[in-house]
Scaffold this active site. Structure first.
Site, PDB file in Angstrom:
ATOM      1  N   GLY A   3      -7.028 -40.153  40.942  1.00 14.94           N
ATOM      2  CA  GLY A   3      -7.882 -39.503  39.099  1.00 14.94           C
ATOM      3  C   GLY A   3      -9.208 -40.713  39.774  1.00 14.94           C
ATOM      4  O   GLY A   3      -9.818 -40.764  39.258  1.00 14.94           O
ATOM      5  N   SER A   4     -10.129 -39.903  40.515  1.00 19.17           N
ATOM      6  CA  SER A   4     -11.143 -40.737  40.901  1.00 19.17           C
ATOM      7  C   SER A   4     -12.868 -40.025  40.586  1.00 19.17           C
ATOM      8  O   SER A   4     -13.573 -39.929  41.659  1.00 19.17           O
ATOM      9  CB  SER A   4     -11.711 -41.149  42.480  1.00 19.17           C
ATOM     10  OG  SER A   4     -10.693 -40.028  43.742  1.00 19.17           O
ATOM     11  N   THR A   5     -12.736 -38.846  39.579  1.00 16.99           N
ATOM     12  CA  THR A   5     -13.602 -37.345  39.570  1.00 16.99           C
ATOM     13  C   THR A   5     -14.219 -37.988  37.687  1.00 16.99           C
ATOM     14  O   THR A   5     -15.264 -37.651  38.022  1.00 16.99           O
ATOM     15  CB  THR A   5     -13.867 -36.184  39.715  1.00 16.99           C
ATOM     16  OG1 THR A   5     -12.986 -36.431  39.074  1.00 16.99           O
ATOM     17  CG2 THR A   5     -13.827 -35.497  41.224  1.00 16.99           C
ATOM     18  N   GLY A  23     -14.759 -41.101  34.784  1.00 21.96           N
ATOM     19  CA  GLY A  23     -13.901 -43.128  34.784  1.00 21.96           C
ATOM     20  C   GLY A  23     -14.181 -43.462  35.103  1.00 21.96           C
ATOM     21  O   GLY A  23     -14.871 -44.012  36.137  1.00 21.96           O
ATOM     22  N   ILE A  24     -11.667 -44.319  35.169  1.00 24.79           N
ATOM     23  CA  ILE A  24     -12.572 -46.189  35.939  1.00 24.79           C
ATOM     24  C   ILE A  24     -12.417 -45.553  37.048  1.00 24.79           C
ATOM     25  O   ILE A  24     -12.995 -46.673  38.476  1.00 24.79           O
ATOM     26  CB  ILE A  24     -11.693 -46.763  34.981  1.00 24.79           C
ATOM     27  CG1 ILE A  24     -11.720 -47.367  33.963  1.00 24.79           C
ATOM     28  CG2 ILE A  24     -10.664 -47.859  35.987  1.00 24.79           C
ATOM     29  CD1 ILE A  24     -10.955 -47.387  32.934  1.00 24.79           C
ATOM     30  N   GLY A  25     -11.636 -44.795  37.592  1.00 27.96           N
ATOM     31  CA  GLY A  25     -11.511 -43.865  38.849  1.00 27.96           C
ATOM     32  C   GLY A  25     -12.764 -43.953  40.085  1.00 27.96           C
ATOM     33  O   GLY A  25     -12.770 -44.563  40.995  1.00 27.96           O
ATOM     34  N   SER A  32      -3.331 -51.221  31.112  1.00 33.73           N
ATOM     35  CA  SER A  32      -4.017 -51.050  29.870  1.00 33.73           C
ATOM     36  C   SER A  32      -3.115 -52.366  29.209  1.00 33.73           C
ATOM     37  O   SER A  32      -2.371 -52.361  29.245  1.00 33.73           O
ATOM     38  CB  SER A  32      -3.499 -49.596  29.598  1.00 33.73           C
ATOM     39  OG  SER A  32      -3.316 -49.489  27.960  1.00 33.73           O
ATOM     40  N   TYR A  73       3.310 -43.551  26.367  1.00 34.55           N
ATOM     41  CA  TYR A  73       2.182 -44.495  27.185  1.00 34.55           C
ATOM     42  C   TYR A  73       2.214 -46.271  27.607  1.00 34.55           C
ATOM     43  O   TYR A  73       2.047 -46.153  28.786  1.00 34.55           O
ATOM     44  CB  TYR A  73       1.307 -43.745  25.984  1.00 34.55           C
ATOM     45  CG  TYR A  73      -0.857 -44.788  27.077  1.00 34.55           C
ATOM     46  CD1 TYR A  73      -0.913 -43.594  28.089  1.00 34.55           C
ATOM     47  CD2 TYR A  73      -1.242 -45.852  26.952  1.00 34.55           C
ATOM     48  CE1 TYR A  73      -1.743 -44.375  29.070  1.00 34.55           C
ATOM     49  CE2 TYR A  73      -2.652 -46.592  27.065  1.00 34.55           C
ATOM     50  CZ  TYR A  73      -2.399 -45.755  28.681  1.00 34.55           C
ATOM     51  OH  TYR A  73      -3.881 -45.840  28.774  1.00 34.55           O
TER      52      TYR A  73
END
Ligand SMILES: NC(=O)c1ccc[n+]([C@@H]2O[C@H](COP(=O)([O-])OP(=O)(O)OC[C@H]3O[C@@H](n4cnc5c(N)ncnc54)[C@H](OP(=O)(O)O)[C@@H]3O)[C@@H](O)[C@H]2O)c1
Length: 245
Positions: free
Chosen positions: A95-97, A99-101, A226, A239
């Site tokens: 999930g690196s495109t 935010g945090i990633g 989280s 979640y």
């Protein structure tokens, strides 16, 4: 006969008033003494509770301060750790495109680690991959994968990572509720997506990467959790549960 004489009435009143007042004061004092005696017990009990709470808070403050120094100050005293030497040449970030990633991928590249990005969108992956390699002068690569598809993406991921020396894995990919809702109202699709993206991906990625780390006796795995994992999260139950890593 005397009762009818005004001066005698006055005398009687003056004689009796102090006696009544004294009795009232005596009773009030006794009452006060009784109340404060029983209050003392509660005050002492509360003082013990307060002391216990203060001691616990002080101990946790000492531990938190120690953890903060150990994590953020002590490593810096010895200079910046060479991540490539310590863990290996390549890092994988899911999930690196965005935010945090994406921030993780950039920070790792800044510290000379080559990065493999994994997300769904090929165009975004190409753009982020190019931008990171040009900015930080490291090698980058990407894998197009959708973690919501159950077991499907892992064969391709395993194949793509086979000959790479993976030193760092960042299990970042995660999905949140479209909007907070009662558990019974959440659709089966959202439940499965959350299980597959938040829980299965971290487990499966670790399962792929960990044997290589064990063999080389070095490596680091970061699970992005989280604050929702650590407290009751009504209307966000799955979640919160899925982030309990
Ligand atoms: N943001 C917060 O306030 C916050 C707070 C606490 C914890 N977190 C945790 O931090 C992590 C990152 O959050 P974020 O807010 O930075 O996320 P984000 O901005 O929404 O980014 C999500 C990334 O994951 C990719 N992605 C989404 N679904 C995917 C799927 N099914 N398969 C593969 N890739 C997928 C997206 O790229 P594509 O769309 O191109 O696939 C994107 O690169 C999550 O685990 C989240 O639970 C976030």
């Amino acid at each position: 006969m005397h009762g009818t004489v005004p001066w005698f009435k006055d005398f009687q009143t003056r004689r009796t008033r102090p006696v009544i007042t004294m009795a009232a004061v005596d009773r009030f004092y006794l009452l006060y003494r009784e109340i404060s005696r029983s209050c003392n017990f509660y005050i002492e009990a509360l003082a013990i509770v307060g002391a216990w709470y203060t001691v616990r808070k002080c101990i946790s403050l000492v531990f938190d301060t120690y953890s903060m120094l150990r994590l953020h100050l002590i490593p810096k005293l010895g200079g910046e750790i060479d991540l490539v030497k310590q863990y290996g040449k390549w890092a994988v970030v899911t999930g690196s495109t965005n935010g945090i990633g994406k921030a993780y991928a950039e920070e790792l590249a800044k510290r000379h680690v080559n990065v493999i990005l994994i997300s769904r969108n090929k165009e975004k992956l190409e753009a982020v991959s190019r931008s990171i390699s040009e900015t930080y002068k490291v090698e980058t690569d990407f894998i197009v994968a959708d973690f919501s598809k159950g077991r499907e993406p892992y064969t391709a991921i395993k194949k793509a990572l086979k000959d790479r020396e993976i030193g760092i894995l960042v299990n970042n990919v995660g999905m949140f509720y479209p909007y907070p809702d009662y558990f019974t109202n959440v659709s089966e699709d959202v439940l499965w997506d959350m299980i597959n993206i938040n829980i299965a991906s971290a487990n499966m990625m670790t399962h792929i990467v960990l044997p290589g780390m064990v063999e080389k006796k070095k490596g680091a795995i970061v699970n992005v959790s989280s604050a929702s994992c650590c407290q009751p999260t009504p209307m966000l139950t799955i979640y919160g549960a899925s982030k309990n890593m």
